[in-house]
Design a protein around this motif. Structure first.
Motif, mmCIF file in Angstrom:
data_model
loop_
_atom_site.group_PDB
_atom_site.id
_atom_site.type_symbol
_atom_site.label_atom_id
_atom_site.label_comp_id
_atom_site.label_asym_id
_atom_site.label_seq_id
_atom_site.Cartn_x
_atom_site.Cartn_y
_atom_site.Cartn_z
ATOM 1 N N VAL A 30 -4.493 106.763 33.438
ATOM 2 C CA VAL A 30 -3.830 106.408 34.691
ATOM 3 C C VAL A 30 -4.186 104.954 34.983
ATOM 4 N N ALA A 31 -3.183 104.096 35.059
ATOM 5 C CA ALA A 31 -3.407 102.662 35.285
ATOM 6 C C ALA A 31 -2.845 102.267 36.638
ATOM 7 N N CYS A 32 -3.676 101.619 37.447
ATOM 8 C CA CYS A 32 -3.270 101.179 38.784
ATOM 9 C C CYS A 32 -3.396 99.667 38.878
ATOM 10 N N LEU A 33 -2.294 99.018 39.226
ATOM 11 C CA LEU A 33 -2.248 97.556 39.309
ATOM 12 C C LEU A 33 -1.922 97.133 40.737
ATOM 13 N N GLU A 34 -2.777 96.286 41.320
ATOM 14 C CA GLU A 34 -2.467 95.696 42.620
ATOM 15 C C GLU A 34 -1.783 94.351 42.403
ATOM 16 N N LEU A 35 -0.583 94.203 42.958
ATOM 17 C CA LEU A 35 0.091 92.902 42.946
ATOM 18 C C LEU A 35 -0.458 92.111 44.126
ATOM 19 N N HIS A 36 -1.215 91.042 43.797
ATOM 20 C CA HIS A 36 -2.015 90.381 44.837
ATOM 21 C C HIS A 36 -1.819 88.873 44.866
ATOM 22 N N ARG A 59 2.456 85.420 53.535
ATOM 23 C CA ARG A 59 3.786 85.218 54.126
ATOM 24 C C ARG A 59 4.900 85.458 53.099
ATOM 25 N N MET A 60 4.746 86.546 52.361
ATOM 26 C CA MET A 60 5.734 86.919 51.357
ATOM 27 C C MET A 60 6.646 88.013 51.916
ATOM 28 N N ASP A 61 7.861 88.084 51.406
ATOM 29 C CA ASP A 61 8.796 89.126 51.828
ATOM 30 C C ASP A 61 8.371 90.488 51.265
ATOM 31 N N ARG A 62 8.734 91.548 51.961
ATOM 32 C CA ARG A 62 8.412 92.905 51.519
ATOM 33 C C ARG A 62 9.282 93.274 50.317
ATOM 34 N N MET A 63 8.637 93.793 49.265
ATOM 35 C CA MET A 63 9.379 94.205 48.078
ATOM 36 C C MET A 63 9.686 95.693 48.151
ATOM 37 N N GLU A 64 10.921 96.034 47.883
ATOM 38 C CA GLU A 64 11.318 97.430 47.921
ATOM 39 C C GLU A 64 10.805 98.168 46.675
ATOM 40 N N GLU A 65 10.496 99.441 46.869
ATOM 41 C CA GLU A 65 9.987 100.276 45.777
ATOM 42 C C GLU A 65 10.950 100.282 44.590
ATOM 43 N N LEU A 94 6.175 105.768 37.341
ATOM 44 C CA LEU A 94 5.570 104.736 38.193
ATOM 45 C C LEU A 94 5.636 105.144 39.666
ATOM 46 N N LYS A 95 4.478 105.066 40.347
ATOM 47 C CA LYS A 95 4.414 105.253 41.789
ATOM 48 C C LYS A 95 4.165 103.898 42.449
ATOM 49 N N VAL A 96 4.711 103.679 43.632
ATOM 50 C CA VAL A 96 4.438 102.480 44.430
ATOM 51 C C VAL A 96 3.733 102.926 45.700
ATOM 52 N N ILE A 97 2.548 102.375 45.958
ATOM 53 C CA ILE A 97 1.722 102.773 47.105
ATOM 54 C C ILE A 97 1.344 101.513 47.890
ATOM 55 N N ARG A 98 1.284 101.637 49.230
ATOM 56 C CA ARG A 98 1.079 100.452 50.065
ATOM 57 C C ARG A 98 -0.162 100.509 50.955
ATOM 58 N N ASP A 99 -0.945 101.573 50.923
ATOM 59 C CA ASP A 99 -2.173 101.600 51.728
ATOM 60 C C ASP A 99 -3.279 102.298 50.956
ATOM 61 N N ALA A 100 -4.521 101.876 51.228
ATOM 62 C CA ALA A 100 -5.669 102.309 50.438
ATOM 63 C C ALA A 100 -5.941 103.805 50.565
ATOM 64 N N GLU A 101 -5.740 104.384 51.737
ATOM 65 C CA GLU A 101 -6.036 105.806 51.915
ATOM 66 C C GLU A 101 -5.084 106.669 51.095
ATOM 67 N N THR A 102 -3.792 106.314 51.083
ATOM 68 C CA THR A 102 -2.836 107.052 50.259
ATOM 69 C C THR A 102 -3.180 106.918 48.785
ATOM 70 N N LEU A 103 -3.556 105.709 48.366
ATOM 71 C CA LEU A 103 -3.946 105.482 46.973
ATOM 72 C C LEU A 103 -5.122 106.380 46.603
#
Length: 456
Positions: free
Chosen positions: A348-354, A390-396, A408-417
């Motif tokens: 299971v690989a998890c990548l944060e786009l940062h 100040r980046m635009d929100r990217m859609e899943e 592929l899953k897209v997750i946006r908060d640490a608790e859900t992750l």
């Protein structure tokens, strides 16, 4: 001793250079509008943490020998403007480091990926063998208190970053060091915010190669097609040597080198990318007088640089690794390394786009299929990081389209992750967490414990 002031002292290289100079006896002051760990604690420990965050022109006084400005500062920074007004010499940290090493043999490790690991390997070998050297490296290494050192040593090993030197010097940092020996580990487009095209990115590497001195040495990853093209223009007065992954075998999850001396050496790092890095480090060490057997014996005890495929927690059937990987080439190499090392385990690989680049939709096509060797993949999009940048929100749907991974899953908060990870069965399965950020402060050792693993 001279007085030096650091504008944006909290940066990784900036605070380590400040600490190295403080250790040398310099009088150091600094400012920043934000300082995070571990910089904050280290600066406090050495008595040079700013009393309050912000910019204070009154700190810029005529008794300063120099002001060193970091890339985090802006061209209109009030302290920078005050230094310019008073005529105090203003330096980027690369230009200052060059002046400090004028009488040393300068060895620069450059490249889009692998430069921190190669530099760390070289430093580990030299320290193990008792050699005298100075250095600047981008990650913590076991056995080293600081990431920078300046002394009367005859050589200096520098991790050469291609990012801009300072807000008022828009050259790549590695161009300021003027190396005698240079290694380039690979080329893959990065830093889209300052290099808007691939050609603008590679131009800095072209300039680095063209500027190598007479009797200089260039080492490069010969399996990289872009590098093969760029190094074709290496000056004739410079020696050029290509390398590839060091021969090795995997035996029950253990990588064993086939040494040039005919012996076998179990090592603690793994993956083709690491074996390329190791071979590059070997060539650098041999160039400065380390014999082969000494290199192999020393590198066998190298555990890796911090956050570079760093083992966080483990059990008999499961491992949790974290890695600094964020650029597409790094993501692909790291995912491949872990899957190849443990082919029978689910990955299971998890990548944060940062980074600025990774959060720019125009750059997302570079990530196509980089996670495809993972059985399950997660892309983490921090809303906090996006707002700060100040980046635009990217859609899943956009993320899934470009990554081209079937699961592929897209997750946006640490608790859900965290809950998604804990819902998995971690028997005969490995977890890889990749980011130059922190997954919004997710405690990875604690996560490993909740997965039933023991922290290492």
């Amino acid at each position: 001793m001279p007085k030096i002031h650091f504008i944006a002292i909290g940066g990784a290289a900036m605070h380590n250079l400040a600490l190295a100079l403080k250790t040398k006896g310099y009088e150091i002051s600094g400012s920043d509008d934000e300082i995070y760990e571990p910089s904050k604690s280290l600066l406090a420990q050495h008595g040079i943490l700013p009393e309050e965050f912000g910019w204070f022109p009154e700190k810029i006084t005529t008794d300063l020998e120099a002001v060193i400005v970091g890339m985090h500062a802006r061209p209109d920074n009030p302290e920078l403007l005050k230094a310019q007004e008073l005529g105090i010499p203003v330096e980027s940290y690369p230009s200052f480091l060059y002046k400090q090493s004028l009488n040393k043999q300068r060895i620069v490790i450059a490249g889009s990926h692998g430069k921190t690991s190669i530099t760390s390997m070289v430093l580990h070998v030299l320290k193990t063998l008792g050699r005298k050297f100075d250095y600047l490296v981008g990650a913590r290494i076991e056995g080293f208190e600081l990431m920078a050192s300046l002394s009367d040593a005859p050589i200096i090993i520098i991790e050469g970053d291609e990012y801009l030197a300072s807000p008022i010097d828009r050259r790549a940092k590695f161009l300021l060091y003027q190396p005698h020996i240079c290694l380039i580990s690979g080329i893959a487009w990065d830093h889209i915010n300052v290099y808007p095209t691939f050609e603008s990115y590679t131009d800095s590497f072209k300039t680095l190669i063209a500027g190598l001195p007479k009797a200089g040495s260039l080492f490069f990853d010969q399996t990289d097609s872009v590098l093969n093209h760029l190094t074709a223009d290496c000056p004739e007065h410079c020696e050029k040597t290509g390398y590839e992954a060091h021969p090795a075998k995997i035996d029950n999850g253990q990588t064993i080198l086939k040494g040039e001396d005919g012996k076998s050496y179990p090592i603690q790092v793994f993956g083709e990318h690491s074996l390329k890095n190791l071979n590059g480090a070997r060539l650098i060490c041999e160039q400065i007088g380390v014999n082969q057997s000494d290199f192999y014996e020393a590198i066998a005890t190298f555990k890796g640089a911090a956050k570079r495929l760093e083992l966080v927690a483990s059990s008999e059937t499961s491992l949790l690794y974290k890695d600094f990987a964020h650029a597409p080439s790094k993501v692909k190499a790291t995912t491949q390394a872990l899957k190849n090392q443990f082919p029978s385990r689910k990955l299971v690989a998890c990548l944060e786009l940062h980074t600025f680049s990774s959060l720019n939709p125009a750059f997302l096509p570079e990530y196509a299929e980089t996670l495809n060797l993972a059985d399950e993949a997660i892309v983490y999009l921090s809303e906090h990081a996006r707002e700060i940048k100040r980046m635009d929100r990217m859609e899943e749907s956009v993320v899934k389209t470009y990554f081209k991974h079937p699961n592929l899953k897209v997750i946006r908060d640490a608790e859900t992750l965290k809950q998604v990870i804990l819902a998995q069965t971690w028997s005969n399965a490995n977890l890889l967490m990749m980011s130059s950020g922190t997954f919004d402060g997710l405690d990875l050792p604690a996560l490993g414990n909740e997965m039933g693993l023991l922290s290492v």
